[in-house]
Scaffold this active site. Structure first.
Site, PDB file in Angstrom:
ATOM      1  CD  GLU A 196     -28.206  38.425  42.962  1.00  0.00           C
ATOM      2  OE1 GLU A 196     -27.114  38.997  42.895  1.00  0.00           O
ATOM      3  OE2 GLU A 196     -28.924  38.221  41.963  1.00  0.00           O
ATOM      4  CG  ASP A 210     -23.001  29.306  48.473  1.00  0.00           C
ATOM      5  OD1 ASP A 210     -23.410  28.389  47.749  1.00  0.00           O
ATOM      6  OD2 ASP A 210     -22.834  29.181  49.703  1.00  0.00           O
ATOM      7  CD  GLN A 258     -21.301  38.882  39.419  1.00  0.00           C
ATOM      8  OE1 GLN A 258     -21.515  40.088  39.353  1.00  0.00           O
ATOM      9  NE2 GLN A 258     -21.271  38.228  40.572  1.00  0.00           N
ATOM     10  CB  THR A 259     -23.018  33.224  37.422  1.00  0.00           C
ATOM     11  OG1 THR A 259     -23.505  34.007  38.496  1.00  0.00           O
ATOM     12  CG2 THR A 259     -22.621  31.862  37.930  1.00  0.00           C
ATOM     13  NE  ARG A 276     -44.546  21.914  63.790  1.00  0.00           N
ATOM     14  CZ  ARG A 276     -45.167  21.036  63.021  1.00  0.00           C
ATOM     15  NH1 ARG A 276     -44.731  20.806  61.796  1.00  0.00           N
ATOM     16  NH2 ARG A 276     -46.222  20.386  63.465  1.00  0.00           N
ATOM     17  N   GLY A 288     -50.139  15.938  55.267  1.00  0.00           N
ATOM     18  CA  GLY A 288     -50.084  15.385  53.915  1.00  0.00           C
ATOM     19  C   GLY A 288     -50.525  16.376  52.853  1.00  0.00           C
ATOM     20  CE1 TYR A 314     -24.087  43.247  36.696  1.00  0.00           C
ATOM     21  CE2 TYR A 314     -24.443  41.265  37.994  1.00  0.00           C
ATOM     22  CZ  TYR A 314     -23.717  42.418  37.731  1.00  0.00           C
ATOM     23  OH  TYR A 314     -22.636  42.743  38.516  1.00  0.00           O
ATOM     24  N   GLY A 356     -30.529  35.427  34.091  1.00  0.00           N
ATOM     25  CA  GLY A 356     -31.968  35.570  33.900  1.00  0.00           C
ATOM     26  C   GLY A 356     -32.284  36.396  32.678  1.00  0.00           C
ATOM     27  NE  ARG A 411     -54.601  18.622  59.324  1.00  0.00           N
ATOM     28  CZ  ARG A 411     -53.329  18.269  59.474  1.00  0.00           C
ATOM     29  NH1 ARG A 411     -52.382  19.193  59.576  1.00  0.00           N
ATOM     30  NH2 ARG A 411     -52.990  16.993  59.503  1.00  0.00           N
TER      31      ARG A 411
END
Lengths: 682, 682
Positions: free
Chosen positions: B427, B429, B141-142, B336, B404, B139, B181, B313
């Protein structure tokens, strides 16, 4: 070749800018002399094939490792050939190259720790070899099972008084040293963090030991040691560095190998106390202190690329010139980029001051004076978290501001991001360091407010904001609102940020038994923001002195810009902390809270608009060469699209018109599809 | 082999969890049948050498591209062999494989756009070939110089009425199609977005044209077209995909190649109007609609890895069992991770509803009914921004939570992040889409509040929050504070988030002439948060029906957990928006603002603590196999450290004890250093 529209836009942007980048470069590099060294060395490196970057995106990790070794060897050839000083060599290796090398850790961790903590005897033996890279060192602290919690490291160093040796041992899989830069394939020696066990079995906790890892004859691993590379890193970061692991099977080293400048074991096996509990962390404090300036330069690179591309990229509605608008003129763009630009200036200048302060502390430490240690620990911990967190965000902001093209490797920000990303977790995980910042703040709060045993005049720079909590001081005496000036006066932001920190530390002390789950992060950020804000006022004041008073016009412009940058930095720092500031009722204004927030946001917008025409001049002020930035979109001449096109021509996939995979994979798929679709032939 | 402590910890965590992951899997996968397909196919793939992931970290881009082709070929072999349905094939290619393939865009962009916008004639000719991959599509486009601003694309398609052809042409370098792509080396055909130029020279703006790119005989590029790969992507993302460029030099295609289901050109060259201006964007809307569910699954992967590692951990102080605490029990960690876990559930379930709504809209569109188009555009735009922004953040949160080790490629989150990162800019920004969300909100505000020409009952789901602005409605009648219940009731958060959106849209309308610089982002976020919050209430209510009422106990637990997850999601969404909520004076409570904020934060903490023992069960609820996650730290059995060690053994650098580079690079450095240090020999 006619200049492209991109190039014409860049020329025009430079014409519009009123600052002299050369003057800014002197300021940012800390003087004419350093700047000249920088320019000379950058020119040398950029013209030397060893430092060519064009094939980098196509190399495997092994190839990148070998390229890094080749660059290292070449750097020392150039040093010898051109007679670089140690400072100049440091500049080349740690700064201009801009790529992580296996050897980086030798200079950053191994060398300073032996120099500052080795016994006179050990230093006598090693210093020349270390300085001249006659041995290559690494620093073995982190283990597979333990990182930030150094006190729980499992590796042991048991003292055997009969032979006067230490026996280094890895008792478990999880005690394997892990993540150690240059350990995997490069280093010949290392400093090992291990729990000192005295002959009686007493465990004295982690101490440092000098250990030979590989033979100087043939580079084979020494008996009893198992060494390897820990494998590839996330997002392709740090690929050229052989972060490694090591296991020790009862490996013996002589007594002198304990780094015993501050804590020692006598021949008989008696422990001699260190004068200060935090002494052995000085090495990590040094690294953290350097992370402020390096964070600033890292943001500088990303933001230079982003601002240059935003200057030449046109998209959206058309202006009077019939062309689409330059995207940098969109508020949603400059609002993201200019504050990051300001932060780059602030962190570079602040970082230089911090390095001086660290050297001063080290000198006093050498004389046995540990009085500055706690303050330096609090400051470097807080700044390390702030700068690395913000720099990672700013890099991603820069990358994303470039739209789709920001995701091209040729944009150049991705690899900076990938190499910088571990800064959030190495040298102390940011979330863990936050706890230490809060602990230091609460201690200072307790001494000043609860115990009242410390006069306000004794507050250190990192705790100065607490003066707002003490009745009778100038800052607390008048009503808060009446003291506050306009948002265009940096003092307004400084005052608010300091009061936020004070109020939040007080609130945290009140809820010490059960803080909320993100309290450490928010309080630490408030404390660091307050510190940086106060420092920005200092930096602005200091600019005159650093540049000298010869060219008044340039100086005034620089001062204005630095002040604006500082103001943007402060204002956005306020905005970042707005929820807590509002919670504490600290926002000045009289017409309802929504309008006060809007006033602040409009002030940010205005200051950005003021700086906008200077954006290119300010980024030129960093003095990056195209070789340093290695970015198609961030080219100095602005010729972004042609360069992006040119870069694609070296992509290995483009070497053949029909891909190798056609016959084996693609054709069978097409044949199958045609068959199923009832078509006889392709 | 004795189980490691890591493994014992994982067993204990599973024992403690009270939910049945199998039940959750049915809910998340949308039914027993899909779940069984999923399990069957995942098992097939994970045992097939073509889909082995162990060598992936060591492959070059060309090797990764070939591997992707090999996997694609193998997928269709398996489809034929096992008689997979189209849905099952889609599941395998687009979901279970979890790696971007060149072919992905065929199914996501090329196929749907031809199907929905091709003329009956073109579809008749192509449909079977496209379905069966007898041609491989992309496809286009851009362009190099234009992305989000589709209306400014430069490629032209000029209609030539004498031959009844369109001439596709790239007039400039910047008009080169870019980022497409599968274009670089794979695709045989493509749909090209080009400005339709009528015979009179009239420019009708971008339309879609079907173009053959490569010969089906030998895969060589068709005459007049220049094609190549655009080179490597940032942070190693999307490496296996040949995103490409293409330039067209007066390439002719027959009239039927215009995708003319909605807008057409007659043989004489007359333009036939599309019934709705946004029709040609339906393809992109489809992709955006799928990004909600895929964003949810992406978070699910990252958070499963992070929660598993945080469970095994241990680090920090020791508990009653003499072991260090599991890090998941630390507030700064679970605070989190658990909200991200909740978001994964919400986005997956919400995304499934959105896909159904999109299909319904498409059916009505096919019947000429465009009434749902504007609402779908606003919803998909807002959710695309919200979900992709949040998912990128959550992945990095997951990575960083691992300390780490999160920076090791073997942790597994880095590659998910790298491949997902472009979602923020492709798709549409995110910053540009925010503007469209705000525009839609202001339009609805204008109709409801300013023009008063639209009754409250007609508000669409995406604008329902605006009812709070209309006097006389139930929600606005009572005083706000008195209506609000406890933070433990999801309604509280929903109400606040809706009121925030309403207040911010009204405020934005008031300052329409000069919004502050981040207004678009904040207003769009508020609008999307309000929409999602209301949907979460719906989702929680719907859970009973989806699972059926057979097993009351499990259902109740699931309901409670889903509700808790939703509440965490809502509460943290409130916290995220706290500055604007406080600005608008919307936070309930009576004892001063600081305490109100603390109440909210403590409620977040409490809900997290409630969910904590279920965390492993909830992540098992996603049903990931170890093959899918490909993570040493996120192993199902918890054996993180042994697996990390094992993985390092395949690192190519570890194949030789002494690195190849020793003689050439390292030894000369050591010799030089010894010489300078005055040592005669190594």
């Amino acid at each position: 070749m006619a200049p492209t529209q991109n190039m014409a836009d860049m020329v025009r942007a430079r014409d519009r800018s009123s600052v002299d980048p050369a003057r800014l470069q002197v300021l940012l590099w800390g003087g004419e002399e350093v700047l000249q060294s920088k320019q000379r060395i950058a020119s040398l490196l950029s013209n030397d094939p060893a430092f060519d970057k064009s094939q980098k995106p196509y190399l495997t990790r092994i190839e990148l490792y070998h390229r890094a070794l080749a660059m290292t060897k070449r750097l020392y050839e150039l040093k010898d050939q051109h007679g670089w000083s140690e400072e100049e060599t440091h500049l080349a290796v740690h700064h201009l190259l801009g790529e992580p090398l296996p050897m980086t850790l030798h200079g950053v961790a191994f060398e300073p720790v032996v120099r500052s903590q080795g016994s006179p005897e050990l230093k006598q033996e090693l210093e020349e070899l270390i300085t001249n890279r006659g041995i290559l060192g690494c620093y073995l602290q982190t283990e597979l099972g333990h990182g930030t919690n150094v006190s729980a490291l499992e590796t042991t160093a048991t003292y055997l008084s009969d032979t006067q040796e230490f026996e280094i041992h890895s008792p478990t899989l999880t005690s394997s040293k892990w993540w150690v830069g240059a350990l995997g394939k490069t280093a010949t020696h290392g400093v090992v963090q291990a729990r000192l066990i005295l002959p009686g079995g007493q465990d004295m906790g982690p101490h440092l030991f000098f250990v030979q890892l590989r033979s100087l004859e043939d580079h084979r691993v020494m008996p009893g040691i198992t060494i390897g590379d820990i494998g590839p890193k996330a997002v392709g970061g740090y690929a050229p560095v052989d972060n490694g692991y090591a296991r020790f099977d009862h490996v013996r080293v002589p007594r002198k190998c304990m780094l015993s400048a501050f804590a020692a074991v006598t021949p008989e096996g008696k422990y001699v106390q260190p004068p200060h509990a935090k002494l052995s962390y000085a090495g990590m404090m040094y690294i953290r202190s350097t992370m402020v300036i390096s964070g600033g330069w890292t943001i500088a690179k990303g933001i230079t690329i982003a601002i240059r591309y935003a200057t030449v990229r046109r998209q959206g509605g058309k202006g009077a010139d019939g062309l689409e608008h330059q995207v940098l003129t969109y508020p949603s763009l400059y609002y993201r980029l200019l504050p990051a630009l300001a932060r780059a200036y602030v962190f570079i200048l602040l970082g230089r001051n911090l390095s001086s302060a660290f050297s001063a502390m080290l000198a006093r430490l050498a004389a046995g004076d540990t009085s500055l240690l706690a303050e330096m620990h609090a400051t470097t911990s807080g700044l390390k978290v702030l700068v690395t967190s913000v720099a990672i965000e700013d890099l991603e902001t820069a990358r994303r501001s470039m739209g789709g093209h920001g995701f091209s490797a040729f944009a150049g920000v991705g690899s900076i991001y990938a190499d910088y990303l571990p800064a959030a977790t190495y040298e102390g995980d940011n979330y863990v360091l936050d706890q230490q910042v809060v602990r230091a703040a609460l201690k200072a709060y307790d001494a000043l407010v609860v115990q009242e045993n410390r006069p306000v005049v004794d507050l250190t720079p990192s705790t100065a904001y607490l003066r707002h909590l003490v009745a009778g001081t100038q800052d607390a005496s008048a009503s808060f609102s009446s003291q506050l000036g306009s948002w265009y006066d940096p003092k307004t932001s400084v005052s608010i940020l300091e009061r936020r920190a004070a109020a939040m530390v007080a609130d945290r002390a009140q809820h010490a038994k059960e803080p909320d789950a993100s309290s450490d992060q928010r309080v630490a950020r408030a404390v660091s923001d307050a510190f940086v804000a106060a420092q920005v006022e200092e930096l602005v004041r200091g600019t005159d002195n650093i540049l000298g008073g010869r060219e008044a016009t340039v100086l005034k412009k620089l001062y204005l810009l630095a002040s604006c940058s500082g103001a943007v930095h402060l204002l956005t720092a306020v905005e970042h902390g707005l929820s807590d500031i509002l919670s504490c009722d600290l926002l000045p204004g009289h017409e309802g809270r929504a309008n006060r927030a809007r006033d602040l946001r409009m002030a940010v917008k205005r200051v950005c608009e003021d700086i906008l025409p200077e954006a290119i001049g300010l980024t030129d002020g960093f003095g990056f060469t195209d070789w340093e930035l290695d970015s198609a979109l961030g080219r100095h001449d602005g010729n972004a699209y042609e360069e992006l096109w040119n870069k694609t021509q070296s992509e290995p996939l483009n070497m053949a018109e029909v891909t190798e995979g056609y016959e084996e994979y693609i054709k069978p798929l097409l044949v199958r599809g045609h068959r199923l679709a009832g078509r006889s032939k392709l």
